[in-house]
Design a protein around this motif. Sequence first.
Motif, PDB file in Angstrom:
ATOM      1  N   LEU A  74      29.992  45.920  56.418  1.00 48.93           N
ATOM      2  CA  LEU A  74      30.694  46.123  55.156  1.00 48.93           C
ATOM      3  C   LEU A  74      31.764  47.180  55.383  1.00 48.93           C
ATOM      4  CD1 LEU A  74      31.070  45.945  52.028  1.00 48.93           C
ATOM      5  CD2 LEU A  74      29.360  47.777  51.873  1.00 48.93           C
ATOM      6  N   ARG A  75      32.955  46.895  54.888  1.00 46.47           N
ATOM      7  CA  ARG A  75      34.048  47.873  54.928  1.00 46.47           C
ATOM      8  C   ARG A  75      34.691  47.905  53.555  1.00 46.47           C
ATOM      9  NH1 ARG A  75      39.818  47.259  56.866  1.00 46.47           N
ATOM     10  NH2 ARG A  75      40.530  49.387  57.219  1.00 46.47           N
ATOM     11  N   LEU A  76      34.890  49.112  53.029  1.00 47.27           N
ATOM     12  CA  LEU A  76      35.582  49.328  51.761  1.00 47.27           C
ATOM     13  C   LEU A  76      36.801  50.181  52.026  1.00 47.27           C
ATOM     14  CD1 LEU A  76      32.538  50.413  49.563  1.00 47.27           C
ATOM     15  CD2 LEU A  76      33.581  48.140  49.653  1.00 47.27           C
ATOM     16  N   VAL A  77      37.924  49.812  51.448  1.00 44.47           N
ATOM     17  CA  VAL A  77      39.146  50.607  51.574  1.00 44.47           C
ATOM     18  C   VAL A  77      39.736  50.766  50.183  1.00 44.47           C
ATOM     19  CG1 VAL A  77      41.441  50.774  52.605  1.00 44.47           C
ATOM     20  CG2 VAL A  77      39.585  49.659  53.881  1.00 44.47           C
ATOM     21  N   LEU A  78      39.942  52.015  49.780  1.00 41.13           N
ATOM     22  CA  LEU A  78      40.550  52.332  48.489  1.00 41.13           C
ATOM     23  C   LEU A  78      41.909  52.951  48.736  1.00 41.13           C
ATOM     24  CD1 LEU A  78      40.397  52.918  45.350  1.00 41.13           C
ATOM     25  CD2 LEU A  78      39.436  55.137  46.004  1.00 41.13           C
ATOM     26  N   ASP A  79      42.915  52.433  48.051  1.00 43.20           N
ATOM     27  CA  ASP A  79      44.209  53.115  48.037  1.00 43.20           C
ATOM     28  C   ASP A  79      44.660  53.206  46.582  1.00 43.20           C
ATOM     29  OD1 ASP A  79      45.571  50.699  47.324  1.00 43.20           O
ATOM     30  OD2 ASP A  79      45.987  50.230  49.413  1.00 43.20           O
ATOM     31  N   ALA A  80      45.872  53.607  46.352  1.00 38.71           N
ATOM     32  CA  ALA A  80      46.332  53.837  44.981  1.00 38.71           C
ATOM     33  C   ALA A  80      46.367  52.556  44.153  1.00 38.71           C
ATOM     34  CB  ALA A  80      47.726  54.472  45.003  1.00 38.71           C
ATOM     35  N   ARG A  81      46.447  51.404  44.806  1.00 41.48           N
ATOM     36  CA  ARG A  81      46.615  50.147  44.074  1.00 41.48           C
ATOM     37  C   ARG A  81      45.394  49.246  44.052  1.00 41.48           C
ATOM     38  NH1 ARG A  81      50.764  47.931  47.440  1.00 41.48           N
ATOM     39  NH2 ARG A  81      50.008  45.984  46.591  1.00 41.48           N
ATOM     40  N   LYS A 132      33.596  36.068  61.656  1.00 37.31           N
ATOM     41  CA  LYS A 132      34.655  36.053  60.646  1.00 37.31           C
ATOM     42  C   LYS A 132      34.503  37.249  59.722  1.00 37.31           C
ATOM     43  CE  LYS A 132      31.748  33.310  57.670  1.00 37.31           C
ATOM     44  NZ  LYS A 132      30.647  33.340  58.594  1.00 37.31           N
ATOM     45  N   THR A 133      35.558  37.526  58.992  1.00 34.09           N
ATOM     46  CA  THR A 133      35.550  38.533  57.939  1.00 34.09           C
ATOM     47  C   THR A 133      36.003  37.860  56.657  1.00 34.09           C
ATOM     48  OG1 THR A 133      36.063  40.319  59.478  1.00 34.09           O
ATOM     49  CG2 THR A 133      36.522  40.727  57.144  1.00 34.09           C
ATOM     50  N   VAL A 134      35.174  37.955  55.634  1.00 39.13           N
ATOM     51  CA  VAL A 134      35.556  37.482  54.306  1.00 39.13           C
ATOM     52  C   VAL A 134      35.944  38.732  53.521  1.00 39.13           C
ATOM     53  CG1 VAL A 134      34.864  36.190  52.258  1.00 39.13           C
ATOM     54  CG2 VAL A 134      33.902  35.578  54.490  1.00 39.13           C
ATOM     55  N   TRP A 135      37.118  38.698  52.909  1.00 35.52           N
ATOM     56  CA  TRP A 135      37.619  39.871  52.213  1.00 35.52           C
ATOM     57  C   TRP A 135      38.012  39.516  50.775  1.00 35.52           C
ATOM     58  CZ3 TRP A 135      42.520  39.295  50.375  1.00 35.52           C
ATOM     59  CH2 TRP A 135      43.313  38.320  50.982  1.00 35.52           C
ATOM     60  N   ALA A 136      37.993  40.531  49.930  1.00 27.42           N
ATOM     61  CA  ALA A 136      38.414  40.380  48.540  1.00 27.42           C
ATOM     62  C   ALA A 136      39.062  41.685  48.095  1.00 27.42           C
ATOM     63  CB  ALA A 136      37.215  40.057  47.649  1.00 27.42           C
ATOM     64  N   GLU A 137      40.084  41.570  47.263  1.00 28.90           N
ATOM     65  CA  GLU A 137      40.781  42.747  46.762  1.00 28.90           C
ATOM     66  C   GLU A 137      40.742  42.785  45.234  1.00 28.90           C
ATOM     67  OE1 GLU A 137      43.992  43.273  50.381  1.00 28.90           O
ATOM     68  OE2 GLU A 137      44.701  42.464  48.470  1.00 28.90           O
ATOM     69  N   VAL A 138      40.540  43.987  44.711  1.00 27.37           N
ATOM     70  CA  VAL A 138      40.511  44.226  43.270  1.00 27.37           C
ATOM     71  C   VAL A 138      41.542  45.294  42.963  1.00 27.37           C
ATOM     72  CG1 VAL A 138      39.090  44.947  41.319  1.00 27.37           C
ATOM     73  CG2 VAL A 138      38.035  43.728  43.225  1.00 27.37           C
ATOM     74  N   LEU A 139      42.374  45.049  41.972  1.00 28.15           N
ATOM     75  CA  LEU A 139      43.378  46.049  41.587  1.00 28.15           C
ATOM     76  C   LEU A 139      42.703  47.209  40.890  1.00 28.15           C
ATOM     77  CD1 LEU A 139      46.278  43.801  40.297  1.00 28.15           C
ATOM     78  CD2 LEU A 139      46.050  44.921  42.522  1.00 28.15           C
ATOM     79  N   VAL A 140      43.210  48.408  41.151  1.00 25.21           N
ATOM     80  CA  VAL A 140      42.715  49.632  40.527  1.00 25.21           C
ATOM     81  C   VAL A 140      43.536  49.886  39.271  1.00 25.21           C
ATOM     82  CG1 VAL A 140      42.443  52.129  40.796  1.00 25.21           C
ATOM     83  CG2 VAL A 140      41.968  50.598  42.723  1.00 25.21           C
ATOM     84  N   GLU A 141      42.851  50.046  38.158  1.00 25.32           N
ATOM     85  CA  GLU A 141      43.545  50.385  36.912  1.00 25.32           C
ATOM     86  C   GLU A 141      44.075  51.803  37.027  1.00 25.32           C
ATOM     87  OE1 GLU A 141      43.711  48.623  33.858  1.00 25.32           O
ATOM     88  OE2 GLU A 141      42.894  46.854  34.860  1.00 25.32           O
ATOM     89  N   PRO A 142      45.302  52.044  36.551  1.00 25.42           N
ATOM     90  CA  PRO A 142      45.794  53.416  36.541  1.00 25.42           C
ATOM     91  C   PRO A 142      44.916  54.287  35.646  1.00 25.42           C
ATOM     92  CG  PRO A 142      47.383  51.931  35.514  1.00 25.42           C
ATOM     93  CD  PRO A 142      46.243  51.098  35.992  1.00 25.42           C
ATOM     94  N   PRO A 143      44.715  55.547  36.019  1.00 22.47           N
ATOM     95  CA  PRO A 143      43.877  56.424  35.177  1.00 22.47           C
ATOM     96  C   PRO A 143      44.490  56.595  33.800  1.00 22.47           C
ATOM     97  CG  PRO A 143      44.936  57.687  36.932  1.00 22.47           C
ATOM     98  CD  PRO A 143      45.281  56.245  37.156  1.00 22.47           C
ATOM     99  N   SER A 144      43.638  56.619  32.793  1.00 22.08           N
ATOM    100  CA  SER A 144      44.131  56.850  31.433  1.00 22.08           C
ATOM    101  C   SER A 144      44.300  58.347  31.223  1.00 22.08           C
ATOM    102  CB  SER A 144      43.168  56.258  30.404  1.00 22.08           C
ATOM    103  OG  SER A 144      41.866  56.760  30.625  1.00 22.08           O
ATOM    104  N   SER A 145      45.366  58.721  30.567  1.00 22.16           N
ATOM    105  CA  SER A 145      45.660  60.148  30.372  1.00 22.16           C
ATOM    106  C   SER A 145      45.160  60.637  29.047  1.00 22.16           C
ATOM    107  CB  SER A 145      47.151  60.386  30.449  1.00 22.16           C
ATOM    108  OG  SER A 145      47.640  59.939  31.684  1.00 22.16           O
TER     109      SER A 145
END
Length: 145
Positions: A74-81, A132-145
């Motif tokens: 398992l690999r998780l990668v978080l960036d700003a998006r 093989k590697t099966v991957w999926a991406e989820v968009l990060v909601e911008p933080p609410s101010s």
Amino acid sequence: MSQEEGAARGAEFAALFGSTPRGARLARRVAVRHLAEWGHPADSDLSRTVALLVAELAANAVRHGRVPGRDFRLRLVLDARRVRVEVADASSVRPPTTVHAPAADEVSGRGLVLVDVLAGRWGVEPRRGAGKTVWAEVLVEPPSS
């Protein structure tokens, strides 16, 4: 680490898990814990979505991609998006990338439908060496101010 700090730095986690139902459950729990450490609590929409994706992809790796004596990664990668979830196994058998909802009387075949609905994008890539590697991406909601 706050959500902004985690996204600004980028965060990454990777680990091997046993190719068993217990390993799949542990992968889901570990993913939720890391997202919480990165500023996305377990009760957030993002964490719940990632937990479902990890559960489905890990279960598929255990059920369809298991090679005796080999673990899944398992690999998780978080960036700003986005958060990218990757599950790699040793089997070269690739799942279908075009999914269709199964008939109501079928007892399986809903996992990739769920992945297709929850993920902004997903796919399959060959893994260096074997598998093989099966991957999926989820968009990060911008933080609410």
